[in-house]
Write an enzyme that holds these catalytic residues in place. Structure first.
Site, PDB file in Angstrom:
ATOM      1  N   ILE A  12       0.862  -1.182   0.000  1.00  0.00           N
ATOM      2  CA  ILE A  12       0.000   0.000   0.000  1.00  0.00           C
ATOM      3  C   ILE A  12       0.895   1.228   0.000  1.00  0.00           C
ATOM      4  O   ILE A  12       1.662   1.443   0.942  1.00  0.00           O
ATOM      5  CB  ILE A  12      -0.931   0.039   1.228  1.00  0.00           C
ATOM      6  CG1 ILE A  12      -1.765  -1.239   1.338  1.00  0.00           C
ATOM      7  CG2 ILE A  12      -1.834   1.268   1.169  1.00  0.00           C
ATOM      8  CD1 ILE A  12      -2.561  -1.350   2.620  1.00  0.00           C
ATOM      9  N   ASP A  65      10.466   7.630  -0.689  1.00  0.00           N
ATOM     10  CA  ASP A  65       9.879   8.771  -1.385  1.00  0.00           C
ATOM     11  C   ASP A  65       9.765   8.407  -2.862  1.00  0.00           C
ATOM     12  O   ASP A  65      10.783   8.234  -3.540  1.00  0.00           O
ATOM     13  CB  ASP A  65      10.775  10.004  -1.199  1.00  0.00           C
ATOM     14  CG  ASP A  65      10.192  11.254  -1.838  1.00  0.00           C
ATOM     15  OD1 ASP A  65       9.171  11.151  -2.544  1.00  0.00           O
ATOM     16  OD2 ASP A  65      10.761  12.344  -1.634  1.00  0.00           O
ATOM     17  N   ASN A  90      -1.922   4.131  -4.096  1.00  0.00           N
ATOM     18  CA  ASN A  90      -2.697   5.193  -3.473  1.00  0.00           C
ATOM     19  C   ASN A  90      -1.927   6.504  -3.374  1.00  0.00           C
ATOM     20  O   ASN A  90      -2.523   7.574  -3.382  1.00  0.00           O
ATOM     21  CB  ASN A  90      -3.146   4.743  -2.066  1.00  0.00           C
ATOM     22  CG  ASN A  90      -3.658   5.905  -1.237  1.00  0.00           C
ATOM     23  OD1 ASN A  90      -4.719   6.453  -1.523  1.00  0.00           O
ATOM     24  ND2 ASN A  90      -2.894   6.299  -0.222  1.00  0.00           N
ATOM     25  N   TYR A 155      -3.881  18.239 -11.824  1.00  0.00           N
ATOM     26  CA  TYR A 155      -4.487  17.137 -11.071  1.00  0.00           C
ATOM     27  C   TYR A 155      -5.510  16.392 -11.923  1.00  0.00           C
ATOM     28  O   TYR A 155      -5.463  15.160 -12.043  1.00  0.00           O
ATOM     29  CB  TYR A 155      -5.152  17.657  -9.799  1.00  0.00           C
ATOM     30  CG  TYR A 155      -5.717  16.547  -8.954  1.00  0.00           C
ATOM     31  CD1 TYR A 155      -4.875  15.737  -8.194  1.00  0.00           C
ATOM     32  CD2 TYR A 155      -7.086  16.275  -8.935  1.00  0.00           C
ATOM     33  CE1 TYR A 155      -5.382  14.690  -7.435  1.00  0.00           C
ATOM     34  CE2 TYR A 155      -7.598  15.235  -8.177  1.00  0.00           C
ATOM     35  CZ  TYR A 155      -6.744  14.444  -7.430  1.00  0.00           C
ATOM     36  OH  TYR A 155      -7.250  13.411  -6.686  1.00  0.00           O
ATOM     37  N   LYS A 159      -5.248  12.487 -13.331  1.00  0.00           N
ATOM     38  CA  LYS A 159      -6.234  11.453 -13.017  1.00  0.00           C
ATOM     39  C   LYS A 159      -6.934  10.936 -14.269  1.00  0.00           C
ATOM     40  O   LYS A 159      -7.394   9.790 -14.302  1.00  0.00           O
ATOM     41  CB  LYS A 159      -7.249  11.985 -11.996  1.00  0.00           C
ATOM     42  CG  LYS A 159      -6.649  12.224 -10.618  1.00  0.00           C
ATOM     43  CD  LYS A 159      -6.019  10.958 -10.033  1.00  0.00           C
ATOM     44  CE  LYS A 159      -5.501  11.155  -8.622  1.00  0.00           C
ATOM     45  NZ  LYS A 159      -4.941   9.922  -8.029  1.00  0.00           N
ATOM     46  N   VAL A 188     -13.152  13.371  -0.445  1.00  0.00           N
ATOM     47  CA  VAL A 188     -12.895  12.502   0.716  1.00  0.00           C
ATOM     48  C   VAL A 188     -12.235  13.344   1.800  1.00  0.00           C
ATOM     49  O   VAL A 188     -11.351  14.169   1.510  1.00  0.00           O
ATOM     50  CB  VAL A 188     -11.974  11.324   0.347  1.00  0.00           C
ATOM     51  CG1 VAL A 188     -11.772  10.406   1.549  1.00  0.00           C
ATOM     52  CG2 VAL A 188     -12.553  10.539  -0.823  1.00  0.00           C
TER      53      VAL A 188
END
Length: 270
Positions: A12, A65, A90, A155, A159, A188
């Site tokens: 993750i 990183d 993620n 952004y 995406k 979120v």
């Protein structure tokens, strides 16, 4: 039988807070072995200790990183070599703001995390999954992939890449036992806005899910064999209509002639 493999570790990224932390807690509670990756060692270690205490989880930490080419390369190598059963991409960056007012560093950071790192880790994972014909890849996109907006060029654009990249991978692996899920969150409640000095009021308060709600829905969608999971979308037919229109649009572009509105059918222009 769960679609999430139990025979290897699940990586993750961006695990120290928000959506990544919620995935870690829920998967540890289901007995999965986890590799938790983030930059913040203190928060990562605290989360791993909590998982060990609450669930007796096998939770290792990887302080790295993903903007660092050396760190990213080492992780790619490990994914292709070691026994990972799943990867949840993620980690990412917000990068909100007008492009002409943005620094080179902030633009590069968003592109590196949201596109370059996600692409390279997906590739490394799928090399290993293809070899054994098993594995799970989850890429976190955003509904803003469908929402070009002032201040959201980098952004939203990044995406949109995640959307088309992941959907294409699903087609490549459609005849295998490798599972690939695209999760498309709306707003979120995480550190997404506060990390950029914003308060999150850009969206109505009622529009937000918690990270816990989002991940619970994403995992339910995964078990239902959804290729694309949009947790905050009440009516799945909205997505199906969007897909139908997309296919119709692409089919229409294959006409093989210039559209009349560009003068092709105007005798005065001949």
């Amino acid at each position: 039988m769960s679609i999430i493999p139990k025979d290897g570790r699940i990586l993750i990224t961006g695990a120290s807070s928000g959506i990544g932390e919620a995935y870690a807690i829920k998967l540890a509670g289901r007995g999965h072995k986890l590799s938790l990756l983030a930059r913040r060692k203190d928060r990562l270690e605290a989360l791993a200790q909590r998982l060990r205490s609450d669930f007796s989880a096998d939770a290792e930490t990887i302080v790295a990183d993903l903007e660092d080419a050396v760190h990213l390369g080492r992780l790619e190598e490990r994914l292709t070599r070691d026994d990972f059963s799943g990867v949840i991409n993620n980690a990412g960056a917000g990068g909100l703001g007008f492009l002409a007012d943005s620094s080179t560093q902030s633009v590069e950071r968003t592109v590196t995390l949201n596109i370059v790192a996600l692409t390279r880790l997906s590739r490394a994972a799928l090399i290993a999954f293809k070899r054994k014909n098993a594995g799970l890849l989850v890429n976190i996109g955003s509904v803003l992939a469908h929402a070009p907006s002032p201040g959201g060029a980098i952004y939203s654009g990044s995406k949109a890449f995640v959307l088309n990249f992941t959907r294409s991978l699903q087609m490549e692996f459609a005849e295998t036992d490798v599972s690939i899920q695209l999760v498309m969150p709306g707003p979120v409640r995480t550190e997404f806005f506060s990390s950029q000095g914003m308060d999150g009021s850009v969206f109505p308060a009622a529009a937000y899910l918690s990270a816990d709600e989002l991940v619970e829905a994403a995992l339910a969608g995964l078990e239902n064999r959804e290729l694309v999971t949009v947790p905050s979308l009440p009516d799945l037919q909205s997505w199906e209509r969007l897909e139908t229109i997309r296919r119709e649009f692409l089919a229409a572009t294959m006409s093989g002639k210039v559209a009349d509105r560009y003068g092709a059918g105007d005798p005065a222009l001949e």
